[in-house]
Scaffold this motif. Structure first.
Motif, PDB file in Angstrom:
ATOM      1  N   SER A  24      -8.382  15.345   3.755  1.00  0.00           N
ATOM      2  CA  SER A  24      -7.895  13.753   4.021  1.00  0.00           C
ATOM      3  C   SER A  24      -8.000  12.691   4.601  1.00  0.00           C
ATOM      4  N   LEU A  25      -8.289  12.213   3.203  1.00  0.00           N
ATOM      5  CA  LEU A  25      -8.411  10.221   4.219  1.00  0.00           C
ATOM      6  C   LEU A  25      -7.930  10.104   5.072  1.00  0.00           C
ATOM      7  N   VAL A  48      -4.101   8.025  -2.386  1.00  0.00           N
ATOM      8  CA  VAL A  48      -3.692   9.904  -2.584  1.00  0.00           C
ATOM      9  C   VAL A  48      -4.921  10.978  -1.234  1.00  0.00           C
ATOM     10  N   THR A  49      -4.095  10.968  -0.590  1.00  0.00           N
ATOM     11  CA  THR A  49      -5.084  11.050   0.872  1.00  0.00           C
ATOM     12  C   THR A  49      -5.678  12.728   0.273  1.00  0.00           C
ATOM     13  N   HIS A  50      -5.055  13.551  -0.107  1.00  0.00           N
ATOM     14  CA  HIS A  50      -5.746  15.147   0.172  1.00  0.00           C
ATOM     15  C   HIS A  50      -4.866  15.601  -1.162  1.00  0.00           C
ATOM     16  N   GLN A  51      -5.079  17.486  -1.831  1.00  0.00           N
ATOM     17  CA  GLN A  51      -4.583  17.529  -3.097  1.00  0.00           C
ATOM     18  C   GLN A  51      -4.067  18.757  -2.771  1.00  0.00           C
ATOM     19  N   ILE A 110       0.945  -1.605  -0.139  1.00  0.00           N
ATOM     20  CA  ILE A 110       0.213  -0.211  -0.389  1.00  0.00           C
ATOM     21  C   ILE A 110       0.788   1.124   0.121  1.00  0.00           C
ATOM     22  N   LEU A 111       0.548   1.902  -0.710  1.00  0.00           N
ATOM     23  CA  LEU A 111       1.251   3.253  -0.874  1.00  0.00           C
ATOM     24  C   LEU A 111       0.622   3.669  -0.592  1.00  0.00           C
ATOM     25  N   ILE A 112       0.834   5.410   0.321  1.00  0.00           N
ATOM     26  CA  ILE A 112       0.196   6.309   0.250  1.00  0.00           C
ATOM     27  C   ILE A 112       1.117   7.774   0.821  1.00  0.00           C
ATOM     28  N   ASP A 113       0.742   8.385  -0.354  1.00  0.00           N
ATOM     29  CA  ASP A 113       1.144   9.823  -0.920  1.00  0.00           C
ATOM     30  C   ASP A 113       2.679   9.431  -1.489  1.00  0.00           C
ATOM     31  N   VAL A 150      -6.692   2.662  -7.137  1.00  0.00           N
ATOM     32  CA  VAL A 150      -6.613   3.968  -6.251  1.00  0.00           C
ATOM     33  C   VAL A 150      -7.578   3.892  -5.437  1.00  0.00           C
ATOM     34  N   TRP A 151      -7.516   4.977  -3.749  1.00  0.00           N
ATOM     35  CA  TRP A 151      -7.596   5.272  -3.125  1.00  0.00           C
ATOM     36  C   TRP A 151      -7.646   6.761  -2.915  1.00  0.00           C
ATOM     37  N   VAL A 152      -8.818   7.572  -2.738  1.00  0.00           N
ATOM     38  CA  VAL A 152      -9.097   8.186  -3.122  1.00  0.00           C
ATOM     39  C   VAL A 152     -10.634   8.862  -2.046  1.00  0.00           C
TER      40      VAL A 152
END
Length: 445
Positions: free
Chosen positions: A309-310, A84-87, A47-50, A110-112
């Motif tokens: 943020s996710l 991708v937690t947030h922009q 799992i890659l987070i950001d 892809v989780w957003v």
């Protein structure tokens, strides 16, 4: 924790094989975490987070390419979930800066957050609000520059940098790239937890809340003073409206306005405004007074985006939890208290997941309003490792001298049984289960 910048030699990895592992990359001021979970009868679950670094980082493209290459090697070409937690640029820039590397990877999902869902009415309203605020802030920064207020313009430009490079790629561009990598899932805190296939882990979505009021609650208040450091006040509700394009509050129209810099060479203004010397008397300076709210709006926009943020809690076999909060601020945190799920006949709540947290990805690089006290750190009774993705020297150059906040670092140091790991420092003494290299920390769980 020692304050050293030079990484020491990597300590040997300890513990039995097949343990979960978190890799925190050390690319600078930004987030990039790779979670490796053991899986039955298959290669490890990744799992890659950001993946990003703040705008203005030296050799950013080269650094993020190196990070991406390491991710590709470690994952053997496949990532099960990219989150991708947030922009914000310091969370997504790498997907653009190392696009060629990521293009060679296969991605399962892809989780957003739901805030990116084009079919969600509140998400659309928030995106429209953000777009209008960004336009107003860019106009305000330009107006400040024209009026000679370079310091004010730099302050706003610094916050605008979280949304991408001027006249270059934006956070939306990066998000669009990622969302083409795999099947997209729009995550909501009301979702049932996801049991990972063959990985002995369950993923809970804690935030962001589907509540505009909570998303806009980015700072502590007298009602909820539950953060570390000095409490700040909520911003007035009319700040955004006052800074929209064609603001009627501006004293003069563009047709009648003269750039401040030009007046230095005009006889009338030299005689009646500037006077002796190069600077006008302070009492005469009203040139950017109508833009006083721009900095407040920039901070509000930055905080509200952080609050989208996710937030993920990864529950491991046996019940231990890895908590990734991205840059969630006050309103996001407060919403977790009301979350509840029925799992195998048992009630699982937001506070329960915090109580079982052994690894905490510290919110917003250790800022004052991204880790709650009573409703946050105080609940983490089993905390072992607190990981802080930060670069204090970059923060100082950006004018964020209190990131990370010393009071919070002290509280984390008292709470975390193994220790606090900052990406900009290498501990003088080896920490159990932690290995360090110049590029990353590996943390065995």
């Amino acid at each position: 924790m020692a304050k050293k910048k030079t990484p020491g030699p990597a300590s040997p990895k300890s513990g039995k094989p097949g343990r979960p592992r978190v890799r925190m990359y050390r690319q600078g001021f930004g987030d990039c975490f790779l979670v490796t979970l053991p899986r039955k009868n298959a290669s490890a679950y990744r799992i890659l987070i950001d993946c990003g670094v703040v705008l203005g980082t030296t050799d950013a493209d080269a650094k993020m390419t190196r990070v991406a290459q390491d991710i590709a090697k470690e994952c053997e070409g496949h990532i099960d979930i990219v989150v991708v937690t947030h922009q914000h640029w310091d969370h997504v820039s790498g997907f653009i800066q190392a696009a060629d590397v990521f293009a060679k990877l296969t991605v399962g999902e892809v989780w957003v957050a739901w805030t990116e869902d084009p079919h969600d009415a509140l998400a659309n309203a928030l995106r429209k609000e953000r777009s209008e605020a960004l336009a107003a802030l860019r106009m305000s920064a330009a107006a400040m520059t024209m009026a000679g207020d370079e310091a004010g313009a730099r302050k706003i430009d610094g916050l605008l940098g979280f949304f991408g490079a001027p006249r270059g790629a934006s956070t939306a561009d990066a998000l669009n790239l990622v969302m083409k990598m795999g099947k997209v899932r729009y995550c909501r805190a009301t979702d049932e937890p996801i049991r990972l296939k063959d990985a002995d882990a369950r993923l809970y979505v804690l935030g962001p809340p589907h509540d505009a009021k909570l998303i806009r609650k980015t700072l502590p208040s007298s009602q909820d003073p539950d953060t570390y450091g000095v409490a700040a006040h909520q911003l007035p509700e009319n700040v955004t409206a006052a800074l929209q394009p064609n603001d009627a509050g501006a004293p003069f129209s563009d047709l009648r306005a003269i750039p401040l810099a030009l007046t230095r060479g005009m006889d009338f203004f030299r005689a009646h405004y500037w006077g002796p010397g190069e600077d006008a008397p302070e009492w005469r300076k009203i040139d950017t007074a109508w833009l006083d709210g721009a900095s407040a709006l920039a901070l509000a926009l930055d905080g509200a985006t952080n609050n989208t943020s996710l937030v993920l809690a990864i529950e491991l076999k046996g019940g231990d939890v890895l908590l990734f909060v991205a840059d969630a601020q006050v309103g996001n945190w407060l919403s977790w208290a009301d979350l509840s799920w029925k799992i195998d006949g048992n009630d699982v709540t937001g506070p329960d997941l915090l109580a079982r947290t052994i690894f905490y990805k510290v919110g917003h690089h250790g800022s004052h309003n991204a880790t709650l006290r009573a409703n946050g750190l105080a609940l983490m009774k089993n905390l072992s490792v607190a990981a802080v993705p930060v670069d204090h020297q970059t923060a100082i150059r950006k004018g964020w001298e209190k990131i990370p906040l010393e009071e919070l670092m002290a509280a984390l140091g008292s709470a975390a049984k193994t220790g606090v790991i900052r990406s900009d420092e290498t501990p003088e003494r080896p920490l159990p289960g932690v290995s360090a290299s110049e590029l990353y920390f590996d943390i065995l769980i």
